[in-house]
Design a protein around this motif. Structure first.
Motif, PDB file in Angstrom:
ATOM      1  N   GLY A  60      -4.915  -1.314 -15.223  1.00  0.00           N
ATOM      2  CA  GLY A  60      -4.438  -2.655 -14.921  1.00  0.00           C
ATOM      3  C   GLY A  60      -2.930  -2.689 -14.861  1.00  0.00           C
ATOM      4  O   GLY A  60      -2.283  -1.760 -14.395  1.00  0.00           O
ATOM      5  N   THR A 103      -1.792  -0.774 -11.640  1.00  0.00           N
ATOM      6  CA  THR A 103      -1.951  -1.642 -10.481  1.00  0.00           C
ATOM      7  C   THR A 103      -0.670  -2.416 -10.211  1.00  0.00           C
ATOM      8  O   THR A 103      -0.320  -2.687  -9.064  1.00  0.00           O
ATOM      9  CB  THR A 103      -3.110  -2.620 -10.696  1.00  0.00           C
ATOM     10  OG1 THR A 103      -2.872  -3.375 -11.897  1.00  0.00           O
ATOM     11  CG2 THR A 103      -4.429  -1.882 -10.839  1.00  0.00           C
ATOM     12  N   THR A 104       0.036  -2.780 -11.284  1.00  0.00           N
ATOM     13  CA  THR A 104       1.316  -3.472 -11.206  1.00  0.00           C
ATOM     14  C   THR A 104       2.190  -3.015 -12.359  1.00  0.00           C
ATOM     15  O   THR A 104       1.705  -2.844 -13.472  1.00  0.00           O
ATOM     16  CB  THR A 104       1.138  -5.007 -11.297  1.00  0.00           C
ATOM     17  OG1 THR A 104       0.283  -5.451 -10.251  1.00  0.00           O
ATOM     18  CG2 THR A 104       2.471  -5.723 -11.180  1.00  0.00           C
ATOM     19  N   VAL A 130       1.940   2.710  -8.164  1.00  0.00           N
ATOM     20  CA  VAL A 130       1.185   1.450  -8.165  1.00  0.00           C
ATOM     21  C   VAL A 130       0.212   1.389  -6.996  1.00  0.00           C
ATOM     22  O   VAL A 130      -0.457   0.367  -6.796  1.00  0.00           O
ATOM     23  CB  VAL A 130       2.132   0.225  -8.131  1.00  0.00           C
ATOM     24  CG1 VAL A 130       2.890   0.114  -9.442  1.00  0.00           C
ATOM     25  CG2 VAL A 130       3.094   0.300  -6.948  1.00  0.00           C
ATOM     26  N   GLY A 156      -0.210  -2.006  -4.503  1.00  0.00           N
ATOM     27  CA  GLY A 156       0.404  -2.447  -5.743  1.00  0.00           C
ATOM     28  C   GLY A 156       1.897  -2.661  -5.585  1.00  0.00           C
ATOM     29  O   GLY A 156       2.492  -2.395  -4.536  1.00  0.00           O
TER      30      GLY A 156
END
Length: 332
Positions: A145, A168-169, A186, A190
């Motif tokens: 995440g 993801t971020t 990312v 991302g």
């Protein structure tokens, strides 16, 4: 004293607390899991390192560990340290890692160590040391995440020397500092969001963002320039996707280097589009009167010296200034 474990399993989903104030682990509350002897640690619940006092857990030499989640440095005044090194692995497939809740939290992933988590928060980093350090070939932290740095208190993330942070971020908050010459992955969809301070390189070096880079109006990007060779004598930020830069871009000349008229420096490259219309550029380390342009070139931003510069030493290093500003809450 240190408690060295061959293995420890908790099948009741309980909590492992490593803390000099509250734990049964003796005295300095250190736990070492050494993989050379087949060591492993299996805790289905939370692992807390430094809840009221000081605690440390170290995974070495291929040790394997699983945990439901990880908190390091929970209460004010506490200090929690986590080390994963030498091909050791820490798995928190569905759990978060919180480094520095209200105390000081620190995690070092070194020399091929690997960590897997559902996400991570880096806050309350101890002065002078990254709260999360990922360094060395094969060293990785894979977060399924988001990873945040400096959202609630001063946080410092460093990815260097072949290390990789995957998420993801990745979001740098207003109290966050990120630096290093490693890879921030990312993915193509991302984004690394810089609303704090980002210092690519390791005086100097190349930082790689696999994905997209967005710098907000509150963000600062600082690049050091000590010569003409990209990555060897001046910093470079490489972005595989799109790069949008607002806020401040600080170009700091170091190591006694002063540019000559016509010198060119490719400071930011991107595989997609580049938008730096909202950025304000500032030069440090040169005397008054230096003139320059920052222009788009094929796939990047380039600094062009319009006249000769004169080197003027800065009072302290860029990272030192950044850390001081964050710690004291001063404007940057």
């Amino acid at each position: 004293h240190r408690l060295a474990l061959a293995n420890l399993e908790d099948s009741e989903a309980g909590e492992l607390v490593i803390d000099a104030a509250t734990s049964a682990v003796p005295e300095d509350a250190e736990v070492e899991v050494d993989g050379a002897g087949g060591g492993w640690l299996d805790i289905e619940g939370a692992v807390t390192v430094g809840r009221d006092g000081a605690g440390r857990i170290e995974l070495t030499a291929g040790a394997q560990a699983t945990a439901g989640s990880l908190d390091a440095g929970v209460l004010p005044g506490s200090r929690g340290e986590v080390a994963v090194q030498g091909d050791a692995t820490l798995l928190m497939l569905d759990g978060q890692a919180r480094l520095g809740v209200d105390g000081f939290g620190q995690a070092h992933v070194l020399d091929g160590g690997q960590v897997v988590s559902a996400g991570a928060e880096v806050n309350s980093s101890a002065p002078g040391a990254p709260g999360l350090l990922i360094s060395g070939a094969g060293s990785r932290w894979d977060a399924g995440g988001a990873v945040s740095v400096g959202e609630s208190s001063a946080g410092h993330l460093r990815v260097a020397a072949g290390g990789v942070l995957s998420a993801t971020t990745i979001e740098i908050g207003g109290l966050g500092l990120v630096d290093g010459d490693g890879t921030f992955d990312v993915g193509p969809n991302g984004v690394l969001i810089n609303g704090g301070m980002f210092l690519p390189g390791t005086s100097p070096g190349i930082a790689t963002v696999r994905g997209n880079y967005v710098q907000t109006t509150l963000g600062t990007l600082e690049l050091e320039i000590g010569g003409l060779t990209p990555g060897h004598s001046h910093d470079v930020l490489e972005v595989s996707g799109d790069a949008t830069t607002n806020g401040s871009v600080i170009l700091t000349f170091v190591q006694g280097f002063a540019p000559k008229r016509g010198d060119r420096f490719n400071l930011l490259t991107a595989g997609g589009f580049i938008d730096a219309a909202g950025a304000e550029f500032e030069v440090r380390g040169l005397g008054a009167g230096f003139e320059f342009n920052v222009v788009d070139f094929d796939g990047g931003l380039r600094l062009i010296a319009l006249n000769d510069g004169r080197f003027v030493p800065e009072p302290s290093s860029a990272i030192g200034l950044a850390l001081a500003a964050i710690a004291m809450g001063l404007p940057r």
